[in-house]
Design an enzyme around this catalytic site. Structure first.
Site, mmCIF file in Angstrom:
data_model
loop_
_atom_site.group_PDB
_atom_site.id
_atom_site.type_symbol
_atom_site.label_atom_id
_atom_site.label_comp_id
_atom_site.label_asym_id
_atom_site.label_seq_id
_atom_site.Cartn_x
_atom_site.Cartn_y
_atom_site.Cartn_z
ATOM 1 N N CYS A 230 0.876 -1.188 0.000
ATOM 2 C CA CYS A 230 0.000 0.000 0.000
ATOM 3 C C CYS A 230 0.904 1.225 0.000
ATOM 4 O O CYS A 230 0.950 1.983 0.974
ATOM 5 C CB CYS A 230 -0.883 0.011 1.234
ATOM 6 S SG CYS A 230 -1.805 -1.498 1.488
ATOM 7 N N ALA A 231 1.617 1.425 -1.078
ATOM 8 C CA ALA A 231 2.729 2.386 -1.060
ATOM 9 C C ALA A 231 2.287 3.837 -1.128
ATOM 10 O O ALA A 231 3.035 4.732 -0.774
ATOM 11 C CB ALA A 231 3.674 2.084 -2.218
ATOM 12 N N GLY A 234 4.489 7.008 -1.580
ATOM 13 C CA GLY A 234 5.818 6.420 -1.420
ATOM 14 C C GLY A 234 6.673 6.886 -0.266
ATOM 15 O O GLY A 234 7.884 6.647 -0.280
ATOM 16 N N GLY A 235 6.076 7.525 0.739
ATOM 17 C CA GLY A 235 6.893 7.979 1.875
ATOM 18 C C GLY A 235 7.819 6.884 2.390
ATOM 19 O O GLY A 235 9.031 7.092 2.505
ATOM 20 N N LYS A 236 7.259 5.728 2.666
ATOM 21 C CA LYS A 236 8.082 4.654 3.250
ATOM 22 C C LYS A 236 8.891 3.933 2.173
ATOM 23 O O LYS A 236 10.031 3.542 2.412
ATOM 24 C CB LYS A 236 7.207 3.677 4.030
ATOM 25 C CG LYS A 236 6.552 4.391 5.195
ATOM 26 C CD LYS A 236 5.665 3.555 6.014
ATOM 27 C CE LYS A 236 4.879 4.432 6.987
ATOM 28 N NZ LYS A 236 3.822 5.267 6.330
ATOM 29 N N ASP A 251 -0.085 0.022 -5.375
ATOM 30 C CA ASP A 251 -1.219 0.733 -4.775
ATOM 31 C C ASP A 251 -2.366 0.672 -5.778
ATOM 32 O O ASP A 251 -2.175 0.296 -6.939
ATOM 33 C CB ASP A 251 -0.852 2.201 -4.474
ATOM 34 C CG ASP A 251 -1.749 2.811 -3.385
ATOM 35 O OD1 ASP A 251 -1.300 2.942 -2.233
ATOM 36 O OD2 ASP A 251 -2.917 3.153 -3.690
ATOM 37 N N ASP A 296 1.136 -1.192 4.807
ATOM 38 C CA ASP A 296 0.893 0.086 5.509
ATOM 39 C C ASP A 296 -0.555 0.445 5.172
ATOM 40 O O ASP A 296 -0.834 1.206 4.259
ATOM 41 C CB ASP A 296 1.885 1.128 4.967
ATOM 42 C CG ASP A 296 1.811 2.438 5.719
ATOM 43 O OD1 ASP A 296 1.276 2.452 6.840
ATOM 44 O OD2 ASP A 296 2.305 3.450 5.174
ATOM 45 N N CYS A 349 -1.705 4.206 10.786
ATOM 46 C CA CYS A 349 -1.544 5.454 11.543
ATOM 47 C C CYS A 349 -2.820 5.674 12.357
ATOM 48 O O CYS A 349 -3.295 6.791 12.491
ATOM 49 C CB CYS A 349 -1.206 6.626 10.640
ATOM 50 S SG CYS A 349 -2.354 6.878 9.292
HETATM 51 C C1 LIG Z 1 -1.643 4.676 4.817
HETATM 52 S S1 LIG Z 1 -1.732 4.913 3.108
HETATM 53 C C2 LIG Z 1 -0.093 4.512 2.593
HETATM 54 C C3 LIG Z 1 0.966 5.529 2.898
HETATM 55 C C4 LIG Z 1 2.304 5.222 2.286
HETATM 56 N N1 LIG Z 1 2.729 3.870 2.558
HETATM 57 C C5 LIG Z 1 3.369 6.194 2.754
HETATM 58 O O1 LIG Z 1 4.263 5.832 3.518
HETATM 59 O O2 LIG Z 1 3.323 7.339 2.309
HETATM 60 C C6 LIG Z 1 -2.661 3.537 2.574
HETATM 61 C C7 LIG Z 1 -2.664 3.286 1.099
HETATM 62 O O3 LIG Z 1 -3.389 2.083 0.840
HETATM 63 C C8 LIG Z 1 -3.902 2.184 -0.455
HETATM 64 N N2 LIG Z 1 -4.911 1.119 -0.668
HETATM 65 C C9 LIG Z 1 -6.244 1.155 -0.442
HETATM 66 N N3 LIG Z 1 -6.812 -0.021 -0.816
HETATM 67 C C10 LIG Z 1 -5.821 -0.801 -1.292
HETATM 68 C C11 LIG Z 1 -5.773 -2.117 -1.839
HETATM 69 N N4 LIG Z 1 -6.872 -2.861 -1.985
HETATM 70 N N5 LIG Z 1 -4.569 -2.596 -2.236
HETATM 71 C C12 LIG Z 1 -3.452 -1.847 -2.101
HETATM 72 N N6 LIG Z 1 -3.430 -0.600 -1.594
HETATM 73 C C13 LIG Z 1 -4.606 -0.082 -1.195
HETATM 74 C C14 LIG Z 1 -4.431 3.597 -0.516
HETATM 75 O O4 LIG Z 1 -4.579 4.021 -1.845
HETATM 76 C C15 LIG Z 1 -3.339 4.357 0.263
HETATM 77 O O5 LIG Z 1 -2.403 4.919 -0.622
#
Ligand SMILES: C[S@@+](CC[C@H](N)C(=O)[O-])C[C@H]1O[C@@H](n2cnc3c(N)ncnc32)[C@H](O)[C@@H]1O
Length: 399
Positions: A230-231, A234-236, A251, A296, A349
């Site tokens: 769930c990038a 891309g912060g992480k 994502d 994430d 978070c």
């Molecule tokens: C908490 S955010 C991720 C933040 C990111 N890892 C960072 O460090 O900046 C959660 C992410 O999960 C994604 N997401 C939602 N449903 C998803 C799915 N079914 N499969 C993969 N990613 C998904 C969202 O689009 C969102 O970008």
């Protein structure tokens, strides 16, 4: 908060008050879109000077955190609520009285006596949940910390900066003072347009909260393959690539992945990206195995309300349950892609157990062979960071 002059200007009829109250009404008319409405409204309020714009921003961001309590005390009229927020921020109550009759003189005292959910403008059920999980005193400290403005923290991107110290010195030359935090972080002192700096354009740092950086510390230095399922933007993923991991970032949001690619280019790291459908792992990915899979997961964001205060408006027990179900599904998806001896890292978070420990426990119960190797939490009231939960899971070879 603004000076006494700024508060008084915001209380009197004029541009600041007119535009501010109107923007507040617009944001609360459709709360699901409040964040973008406010950002756009502030950007487009060209009639405002920068000081006035800052005042409007501060009053509105304060209001998001006090609205329920203010409405309970002064009623629903947007101008009364606006004046109430100014009084809570230090406006002389007699100035408010000249504008509107109201209970301004005793407002601060009466506000302080309100129950938690009203004082911090959160749903009753959310306040109750946190109190049940943390106890009353700690929950109050959590809400107070969540009401404060979050610090700006940078992550030194060593691929470009070389060392954190070099970044610190370069920023100082650009007039930005910072203090080291954590392993690679720098907290910005005062206000600064860090993304306008040359150091940023050259990829020497990314903006990333200390809690989020600690999660990356948990994965550690690399050489292995990491799937960031769930990038997002891309912060992480960028931090992991900077630590030498070979990162695949996936994502469901194409725009987030496009932003990630831009950031990776600026930071001089290579990250493979792949757009996922909502409901499955595509065959090209399903064939692969990774040393670390990071999930994430999307969450209610209760740990980051100090950055996204309007997220309190989207919170509900139903949405929490829906997200918990999705989090469990994503954890399972992630687990299926961990190679032999690899690690599965789950993070949110949110500070609500329902999205954290409970999701992990349900996964472990349903998948014998997997166990929790390590877990961490960061808290705004204890650590001064965003509220993060992260858990490292490992599997016995027999799974
Ligand atoms: C908490 S955010 C991720 C933040 C990111 N890892 C960072 O460090 O900046 C959660 C992410 O999960 C994604 N997401 C939602 N449903 C998803 C799915 N079914 N499969 C993969 N990613 C998904 C969202 O689009 C969102 O970008």
């Amino acid at each position: 908060m603004s000076s006494a002059d700024g508060l008084e200007r915001a209380a009197r009829p004029g541009r600041t008050r007119g535009i501010g109250v109107e923007l507040w009404e617009r944001a609360t008319a459709d709360r699901s879109r409040a964040g973008p409405t406010l950002s756009r409204g502030l950007r487009e309020a060209r009639a405002l000077h920068s000081v006035e714009r800052r005042t409007v921003q501060e009053v509105i961001f304060g209001l998001i955190r006090t609205e329920r309590g203010l409405r309970a005390l002064v009623g629903d009229d947007p101008l009364d609520v606006w004046l109430g927020q100014l009084v809570l921020s230090g406006l002389d109550p007699s100035v408010a009285t000249e504008e509107r009759p109201g209970p301004w003189a005793s407002l601060c005292e009466r506000f302080e006596a309100l129950p938690t959910a009203l004082r911090h403008s959160v749903p009753d059920a959310l306040a109750e949940r946190l109190e049940a999980q943390l106890g009353g005193e700690e929950a109050e400290a959590f809400w107070q910390a969540s009401d404060r403005r979050a610090p700006m923290v940078l992550r030194a991107h060593l691929r470009r900066a070389g060392t954190r110290q070099r970044l610190e010195e370069r920023l100082r030359q650009e007039g930005i003072e910072t203090t080291p935090v954590g392993a690679r972080g720098l907290r910005v002192e005062g206000r600064a347009n860090v993304e306008g700096s040359r150091a940023y354009r050259d990829g020497w740092f990314e903006v990333q909260d200390e809690g989020s950086q600690r999660l990356v510390d948990l994965v550690g230095d690399g050489g292995g393959t990491v799937l960031d399922l769930c990038a997002g933007a891309g912060g992480k993923a960028l931090a992991l690539a900077d630590r030498g991991h070979r990162v695949v970032a996936t994502d469901v949001r194409p725009r987030a992945l496009a932003e990630l690619e831009q950031r990776a280019k600026r930071g001089g790291v290579r990250i493979e990206t792949l757009l996922l459908p909502d409901d499955a792992v595509p065959a090209t990915l399903a064939r692969r195995r990774f040393d670390v899979v990071l999930v994430d997961a999307p969450c209610t964001g209760t740990g980051v309300l100090r950055r996204n205060p309007a997220d309190r408006w989207r919170w509900s027990p139903e949405r929490t349950s829906e997200l918990a179900a999705l989090q469990g599904t994503l954890l399972e998806r992630g687990a299926s892609l961990v190679g032999p001896g690899g690690r599965l890292v789950y993070a949110t978070c949110s500070v609500d157990r329902a999205e954290d420990e409970d999701v992990v426990q349900a996964f472990v119960d349903a998948h014998p062979g997997w166990e929790v190797a390590q877990s961490v939490r960061t808290w705004p009231q204890r650590d001064g960071t965003d509220g993060f939960y992260a858990c490292v899971l490992t599997a016995s070879t027999s799974r």
